[in-house]
Design a protein around this motif. Sequence first.
Motif, PDB file in Angstrom:
ATOM      1  N   ARG A   1      18.759 -15.720  -5.718  1.00 60.49           N
ATOM      2  CA  ARG A   1      20.078 -15.189  -5.955  1.00 60.49           C
ATOM      3  C   ARG A   1      20.312 -14.089  -4.598  1.00 60.49           C
TER       4      ARG A   1
ATOM      5  N   ASN B   1      20.860 -16.334  -1.637  1.00 59.23           N
ATOM      6  CA  ASN B   1      22.139 -17.007  -1.502  1.00 59.23           C
ATOM      7  C   ASN B   1      23.435 -15.969  -1.406  1.00 59.23           C
TER       8      ASN B   1
ATOM      9  N   ALA C   1      23.102 -21.817 -10.414  1.00 58.12           N
ATOM     10  CA  ALA C   1      22.936 -22.816  -9.448  1.00 58.12           C
ATOM     11  C   ALA C   1      24.059 -23.789  -9.767  1.00 58.12           C
TER      12      ALA C   1
ATOM     13  N   GLY D   1      26.043 -24.411  -7.050  1.00 62.16           N
ATOM     14  CA  GLY D   1      25.895 -23.192  -6.309  1.00 62.16           C
ATOM     15  C   GLY D   1      26.515 -22.121  -6.780  1.00 62.16           C
TER      16      GLY D   1
END
Length: 680
Positions: free
Chosen positions: A428, A431, A459, A535
């Motif tokens: 996480r 991202n 996700a 995502g």
Amino acid sequence: MDTNQYLEMFIEESKEHLQACNDHLLELEKNPQNLSIVNEVFRSAHTLKGMSATMGYEDIANLTHKMENVLDEIRNSRLDVTPELLDVVFVAVDQLEEMVFNIADGGDGKLDVEETVRKLHLIEKGEMEVAATVMSKVDNTEKHENFLSYDDYEMTVLQQSAEQNYFTYEISVKLREDCLLKAARVYMVFELLEKMGDVIKSSPTVERLEDEDFDEQFYIAIVTTEEQEDVQKKLMKVSEVTEVIVNPVSIEQLKTRQNEEFEKQESKKEEIKIEEKPSSEVKKAEEKQASPKNGQTHGNKTIRVNIERLDILMNLFEELVIDRGRLQSISENLHDSELEETVERMARITGDLQNIILNMRMVPVDTVFNRFPKMVRQLARDLNKKINLQVIGAETELDRTVIDEIGDPLVHLIRNSLDHGIESPEIRKANGKPEEGTVVLRAYHSGNHVFIEIEDDGAGISREKVLKKAIAKNIVTPEAAALLSDKQVAELILSSGFSTAEVISDVSGRGVGLDVVKTTIESLGGSIEISSTEGKGSLFSIQLPLTLSIISVMLVELGEEIYAVPLSSIIETAIIRSSDILNAHNQKVIDFRGKVVPLVFLEEVFEVPRAHKEEEFHSVVLVRKGDKMAGLVVDSFIGQQEIVLKSLGTYLSSVFAISGATILGNGKVALIVDCNALIM
């Protein structure tokens, strides 16, 4: 004193106090400095202790007393709230719940809680590190200690074996960490040992070994004439066994160890004796709570009613609804104004009565939701993830029959979100997301339905991964897969036997998939939809009817038979010309507001005998399941009516596209159409 008359009240109130403990402990973990929360937990624990002692359930009273002592140390600032401390207290609450549910099932409320009492005692004495160590070892030490102790019969067998020149070995066997068939390997080890001699004891027990309820290591005691090295060599040949330690022991060693263990247990029992006398401060608090302020007393405005009585009341009212329909039918045929007026008044009164009875059966979804915060906390720790659960709309009410069935599907969906949805903190962070993932559980009313949603910011669902699995399992063809929308792809995970899990996990269902969730929800007359953005996260939306017993339907004619279509599935009704019916892919369809809708001719589905004739117009009931639609072709519409849903029983439970039956006002039986089964 006969306490049986108070048993039901004790069980209900105990459940309430334990739920309060769970809720406040979760809140305390977020705000460890807030002593007012500790006071709330202490109050619930103290009340539960008093009730259980009065009812004679000593195990509950003793465990609650030790928990109360730890809470008292916290609120007096002699102990700090830590995750390790709360782990032990949560275990205590779980065991208290287990004992209360055992009493509810007719048991005696007995449970071996000595180990938890010991851990609470260590915490109370400030030996937190010792208690934490005991917790972190997952009781492996206990298993080994149990293995090292023998009862009188086993000691006699070992004594006689030694006199006949047999060797006694204590064997430790360790399997590979990635061993998939642990039970099979255990069986092979036992089979070898039984050829060499007699197995006297195992730890864990044989039942637990067969259920794979152990880590990688287990212990066995055996008497044999084989040499130590030969035993070790033979066991090491078993596939996936990584370590075998064979220790020869004598009877003298075993007796010495037994005596030491006995002395240790006796000293431990002496150390953790429970004091039964409440402190003077607690007595004062009890007196203060017992005495009403300013001499005022207030009567209770609520009473507890056994749910079985409500079920009986509901069954009687269902019969009244059937008779109401019968009277309405008779009054229409007789055209008697006084009878019609009386029937109309009766219809209004029974309508009001129906609302009251249905409301009495309504239960807040909080009764299901309240189990999830603790579950999420434990799973987050097991998965090494940071997860924040937000519960919205827990006061939303549903019929008790729906509440009873919806718990397991929600558990499965939440576990799925935690395991597959929320990423690890490292991923996480990489991202650009907060390390803590969020799962939102919300409920709300909309019309005659309740919606329950599970949303996560994880996700999302990988289109590529889902399609790859779906094609591999022949759920869709490669050609059809290319034409599917993202929403349709996401809903493929509800297909039977579908799972994207690469490794079987206890958390999200051991690869069983979500088809069980879908089946359960549809059996309740509900539906489930999935929307996901890769995502960014996923949203599972469940639509459920408010009640299952009395429903509104559209009655339709089919030949000489009458069928009922639930209004909850109907979009609208329409009359179409035969010329409007088109053919597409060997399927008759119509153009409904710019959308191609397949037609289902119910006379063909239910094989209704009738004289076929060409008709210029067709009556169509347009129904929906999620974003899919269908048009049910019938002979004519009769009208809307409230009906009592009756089960077809176990013998007819598998009848296609029929969910139940009802008795109409004229005494005839009408079958209720299961629209979900007809929409493909």
